[in-house]
Design a protein around this motif. Structure first.
Motif, PDB file in Angstrom:
ATOM      1  N   LEU A   1       0.842  -1.189   0.000  1.00 42.06           N
ATOM      2  CA  LEU A   1       0.000   0.000   0.000  1.00 42.06           C
ATOM      3  C   LEU A   1       0.877   1.239   0.000  1.00 42.06           C
ATOM      4  N   ASP A   2       0.370   2.338  -0.560  1.00 39.69           N
ATOM      5  CA  ASP A   2       1.044   3.624  -0.448  1.00 39.69           C
ATOM      6  C   ASP A   2       0.879   4.127   0.977  1.00 39.69           C
ATOM      7  N   GLY A   3       1.747   5.025   1.385  1.00 39.56           N
ATOM      8  CA  GLY A   3       1.550   5.709   2.648  1.00 39.56           C
ATOM      9  C   GLY A   3       2.055   4.960   3.857  1.00 39.56           C
ATOM     10  N   PRO A   4       1.372   5.170   4.998  1.00 41.95           N
ATOM     11  CA  PRO A   4       1.823   4.571   6.257  1.00 41.95           C
ATOM     12  C   PRO A   4       1.797   3.044   6.204  1.00 41.95           C
ATOM     13  N   ALA A   5       2.477   2.450   7.166  1.00 34.32           N
ATOM     14  CA  ALA A   5       2.542   0.982   7.252  1.00 34.32           C
ATOM     15  C   ALA A   5       1.135   0.390   7.371  1.00 34.32           C
ATOM     16  N   VAL A   6       0.972  -0.807   6.895  1.00 24.45           N
ATOM     17  CA  VAL A   6      -0.325  -1.471   6.847  1.00 24.45           C
ATOM     18  C   VAL A   6      -0.944  -1.658   8.241  1.00 24.45           C
ATOM     19  N   ASP A   7      -0.133  -1.680   9.286  1.00 31.25           N
ATOM     20  CA  ASP A   7      -0.673  -1.873  10.632  1.00 31.25           C
ATOM     21  C   ASP A   7      -1.086  -0.576  11.324  1.00 31.25           C
ATOM     22  N   VAL A   8      -0.953   0.573  10.654  1.00 27.74           N
ATOM     23  CA  VAL A   8      -1.369   1.842  11.238  1.00 27.74           C
ATOM     24  C   VAL A   8      -2.879   1.978  11.089  1.00 27.74           C
ATOM     25  N   SER A   9      -3.579   2.181  12.210  1.00 28.16           N
ATOM     26  CA  SER A   9      -5.029   2.337  12.151  1.00 28.16           C
ATOM     27  C   SER A   9      -5.516   3.608  12.839  1.00 28.16           C
ATOM     28  N   ASP A  10      -4.643   4.285  13.582  1.00 30.93           N
ATOM     29  CA  ASP A  10      -5.018   5.534  14.240  1.00 30.93           C
ATOM     30  C   ASP A  10      -5.261   6.601  13.170  1.00 30.93           C
ATOM     31  N   ALA A  11      -6.430   7.241  13.200  1.00 30.12           N
ATOM     32  CA  ALA A  11      -6.809   8.204  12.161  1.00 30.12           C
ATOM     33  C   ALA A  11      -5.826   9.372  12.065  1.00 30.12           C
ATOM     34  N   HIS A  12      -5.371   9.868  13.198  1.00 24.99           N
ATOM     35  CA  HIS A  12      -4.416  10.992  13.198  1.00 24.99           C
ATOM     36  C   HIS A  12      -3.117  10.577  12.509  1.00 24.99           C
ATOM     37  N   GLU A  13      -2.625   9.413  12.876  1.00 20.52           N
ATOM     38  CA  GLU A  13      -1.383   8.909  12.280  1.00 20.52           C
ATOM     39  C   GLU A  13      -1.565   8.604  10.795  1.00 20.52           C
ATOM     40  N   LEU A  14      -2.735   8.086  10.415  1.00 19.90           N
ATOM     41  CA  LEU A  14      -3.007   7.809   9.000  1.00 19.90           C
ATOM     42  C   LEU A  14      -3.015   9.094   8.170  1.00 19.90           C
ATOM     43  N   LEU A  15      -3.745  10.105   8.640  1.00 17.20           N
ATOM     44  CA  LEU A  15      -3.818  11.356   7.884  1.00 17.20           C
ATOM     45  C   LEU A  15      -2.437  11.991   7.744  1.00 17.20           C
ATOM     46  N   LEU A  16      -1.696  12.068   8.852  1.00 20.82           N
ATOM     47  CA  LEU A  16      -0.354  12.660   8.775  1.00 20.82           C
ATOM     48  C   LEU A  16       0.585  11.798   7.931  1.00 20.82           C
ATOM     49  N   GLY A  17       0.443  10.480   8.029  1.00 14.01           N
ATOM     50  CA  GLY A  17       1.285   9.581   7.245  1.00 14.01           C
ATOM     51  C   GLY A  17       1.028   9.692   5.752  1.00 14.01           C
ATOM     52  N   TYR A  18      -0.235   9.753   5.371  1.00 13.12           N
ATOM     53  CA  TYR A  18      -0.542   9.903   3.949  1.00 13.12           C
ATOM     54  C   TYR A  18      -0.148  11.278   3.431  1.00 13.12           C
ATOM     55  N   LEU A  19      -0.343  12.301   4.251  1.00 13.43           N
ATOM     56  CA  LEU A  19       0.076  13.635   3.835  1.00 13.43           C
ATOM     57  C   LEU A  19       1.586  13.668   3.600  1.00 13.43           C
ATOM     58  N   GLU A  20       2.341  13.046   4.485  1.00 10.66           N
ATOM     59  CA  GLU A  20       3.794  12.965   4.317  1.00 10.66           C
ATOM     60  C   GLU A  20       4.148  12.160   3.058  1.00 10.66           C
ATOM     61  N   TRP A  21       3.428  11.077   2.806  1.00 15.65           N
ATOM     62  CA  TRP A  21       3.684  10.264   1.616  1.00 15.65           C
ATOM     63  C   TRP A  21       3.498  11.112   0.351  1.00 15.65           C
ATOM     64  N   TYR A  22       2.423  11.917   0.315  1.00 13.87           N
ATOM     65  CA  TYR A  22       2.183  12.752  -0.857  1.00 13.87           C
ATOM     66  C   TYR A  22       3.215  13.870  -0.977  1.00 13.87           C
ATOM     67  N   ARG A  23       3.653  14.418   0.142  1.00 15.90           N
ATOM     68  CA  ARG A  23       4.712  15.433   0.075  1.00 15.90           C
ATOM     69  C   ARG A  23       5.988  14.834  -0.510  1.00 15.90           C
ATOM     70  N   LYS A  24       6.302  13.614  -0.115  1.00 14.67           N
ATOM     71  CA  LYS A  24       7.479  12.934  -0.669  1.00 14.67           C
ATOM     72  C   LYS A  24       7.252  12.570  -2.138  1.00 14.67           C
ATOM     73  N   ALA A  25       6.027  12.196  -2.490  1.00 13.28           N
ATOM     74  CA  ALA A  25       5.707  11.898  -3.895  1.00 13.28           C
ATOM     75  C   ALA A  25       5.943  13.126  -4.762  1.00 13.28           C
TER      76      ALA A  25
END
Length: 177
Positions: free
Chosen positions: A12-36
């Motif tokens: 999957l793109d973004g945070p690790a597959v075991d991340v389920s906390d909404a705050h961590e998911l949003l920040l993780g995906y935002l960081e993934w897109y910034r790196k993209a």
């Protein structure tokens, strides 16, 4: 946050597959897109970064500059209600056009500073915290939660990374993931 080993393709793109906390998911995906964004700019010459892509009418560096303004508007002016300039004096044209006397390094430095400020604000607050009043939002019913603002930033990046894929293909034939 656990990182994917480099020699194993990500499921999957973004945070690790075991991340389920909404705050961590949003920040993780935002960081993934910034790196993209940075991955999709890699390999372009300064001229390619700065030259508007036809028929789009904006340059890849102009997109970076725009995203810096977006981060600033939504997090510093919006969420934190800082008393800052939220839009360049020349409006959209100035926001998307890099001045000839502004270096690529300057645009990147300003963008990274806005990202750092946004990250600092977002990590120190809960998703249900409401935007402070006085900046972008004047009344309590106008003030969205941090979660809503982060979701908006995420869709902004997702949309613009798609635009950058098209620009990159027009510039040099490179296609994205």
């Amino acid at each position: 946050m656990q990182q994917q080993p480099e020699n194993v393709p990500a499921l999957l793109d973004g945070p690790a597959v075991d991340v389920s906390d909404a705050h961590e998911l949003l920040l993780g995906y935002l960081e993934w897109y910034r790196k993209a964004l940075m991955r999709k700019l890699a390999g372009l010459s300064d001229d390619q970064l700065r030259t508007p892509v036809e028929p789009l009418g904006w340059s890849p560096l102009g997109l970076v500059q725009h995203l810096g303004w977006v981060e600033r508007r939504w997090m510093r002016w919006g969420f934190a209600a800082e008393d800052i300039v939220a839009y360049p004096p020349g409006g959209d044209t100035e926001e998307w056009t890099v001045a000839a006397d502004t270096s690529t390094a300057q645009v990147m430095t300003v963008y990274q500073a806005e990202v750092a400020a946004a990250n600092s604000l977002a990590t120190a607050a809960a998703l249900n915290d409401r935007a402070h009043l006085g900046g972008r939002f004047k009344t309590p019913d106008q003030a969205p939660s941090l979660g809503r603002i982060l979701f908006h930033l995420l869709q902004e990046y997702a949309r613009h990374i798609g635009h950058l894929d098209i620009a990159r293909e027009l510039i040099d034939g490179e296609t994205g993931e």
